[in-house]
Design an enzyme around this catalytic site. Structure first.
Site, PDB file in Angstrom:
ATOM      1  N   LYS A 109      -0.016  -3.240  85.901  1.00 44.24           N
ATOM      2  CA  LYS A 109      -1.186  -4.107  85.865  1.00 44.24           C
ATOM      3  C   LYS A 109      -1.847  -4.089  87.237  1.00 44.24           C
ATOM      4  O   LYS A 109      -1.182  -4.305  88.258  1.00 44.24           O
ATOM      5  CB  LYS A 109      -0.759  -5.535  85.503  1.00 44.24           C
ATOM      6  N   PRO A 110      -3.147  -3.798  87.267  1.00 40.12           N
ATOM      7  CA  PRO A 110      -3.847  -3.754  88.563  1.00 40.12           C
ATOM      8  C   PRO A 110      -3.807  -5.113  89.270  1.00 40.12           C
ATOM      9  O   PRO A 110      -3.945  -6.149  88.613  1.00 40.12           O
ATOM     10  CB  PRO A 110      -5.284  -3.388  88.186  1.00 40.12           C
ATOM     11  N   SER A 112      -5.997  -6.480  90.921  1.00 40.14           N
ATOM     12  CA  SER A 112      -7.281  -7.177  90.798  1.00 40.14           C
ATOM     13  C   SER A 112      -7.413  -7.888  89.469  1.00 40.14           C
ATOM     14  O   SER A 112      -8.366  -8.629  89.256  1.00 40.14           O
ATOM     15  CB  SER A 112      -8.431  -6.172  90.963  1.00 40.14           C
ATOM     16  N   CYS A 113      -6.452  -7.718  88.551  1.00 38.85           N
ATOM     17  CA  CYS A 113      -6.472  -8.355  87.233  1.00 38.85           C
ATOM     18  C   CYS A 113      -5.424  -9.449  87.199  1.00 38.85           C
ATOM     19  O   CYS A 113      -4.300  -9.247  86.766  1.00 38.85           O
ATOM     20  CB  CYS A 113      -6.199  -7.344  86.134  1.00 38.85           C
ATOM     21  N   ILE A 114      -5.802 -10.590  87.684  1.00 43.03           N
ATOM     22  CA  ILE A 114      -4.845 -11.721  87.780  1.00 43.03           C
ATOM     23  C   ILE A 114      -4.426 -12.184  86.421  1.00 43.03           C
ATOM     24  O   ILE A 114      -5.102 -12.200  85.471  1.00 43.03           O
ATOM     25  CB  ILE A 114      -5.479 -12.878  88.579  1.00 43.03           C
TER      26      ILE A 114
END
Length: 114
Positions: A109-110, A112-114
Site C-alpha cells: 500500500k502506497p 500516500s494512501c492513508i
C-alpha cells in the site's frame, strides 16, 4: 473498500489486508493481478499492464511507490506525455491510479494512501 482477508487462487488462499493488498509480495503473478482487478470491475488490457509493469519496475528500483504527481512525471518521461496525464491514468484505474495500480500490481500500500 473492505474486502475479504484473502483471495482464492489455484486452490489456496492468498492473504490480503482489509483493503485487498497482498501481504506477501511473492504471491503475485499476472493471474493473481487479473483476480485483483476483477474485484474492481477491471479487465486488464495492454494499457493497464503498461502502467502496472511501470509501477512494479519503479518499486523494485526505488523501493517506494511515489505520490501521483511524481509517478505521472516518471511515466511521462518513460512512456510519453499522453500516458502520464492524470485523466488517462484515472480512466485505467478509476479508484486512484497510484493505489489501484499498486494493489493490482501486488505492491505494498502506497504511503500516500492513508
Amino acid at each position: 473498500m473492505i474486502r475479504n482477508m484473502a483471495i482464492e487462487y489455484e486452490g489456496r488462499y492468498l492473504a490480503t489486508d482489509p483493503e485487498g493488498f497482498l501481504l506477501d509480495l511473492n504471491d503475485w503473478n499476472r493471474e493473481v493481478a487479473a483476480l485483483l482487478a476483477q474485484q474492481d470491475g477491471i479487465e486488464l488490457g495492454e494499457y493497464h499492464w503498461e502502467i502496472i509493469d511501470f509501477c512494479r519496475d519503479y518499486y523494485h528500483e526505488y523501493r517506494i511507490i511515489p505520490i501521483m504527481r511524481i509517478l505521472a512525471r516518471a511515466i511521462r518521461d518513460r512512456l510519453g506525455a499522453a500516458k502520464g496525464e492524470s485523466l488517462y491514468l484515472y480512466r485505467l484505474f478509476p479508484q486512484g491510479p497510484v493505489r489501484q495500480a499498486a494493489r493490482i500490481g501486488g505492491l505494498p500500500k502506497p504511503p500516500s494512501c492513508i
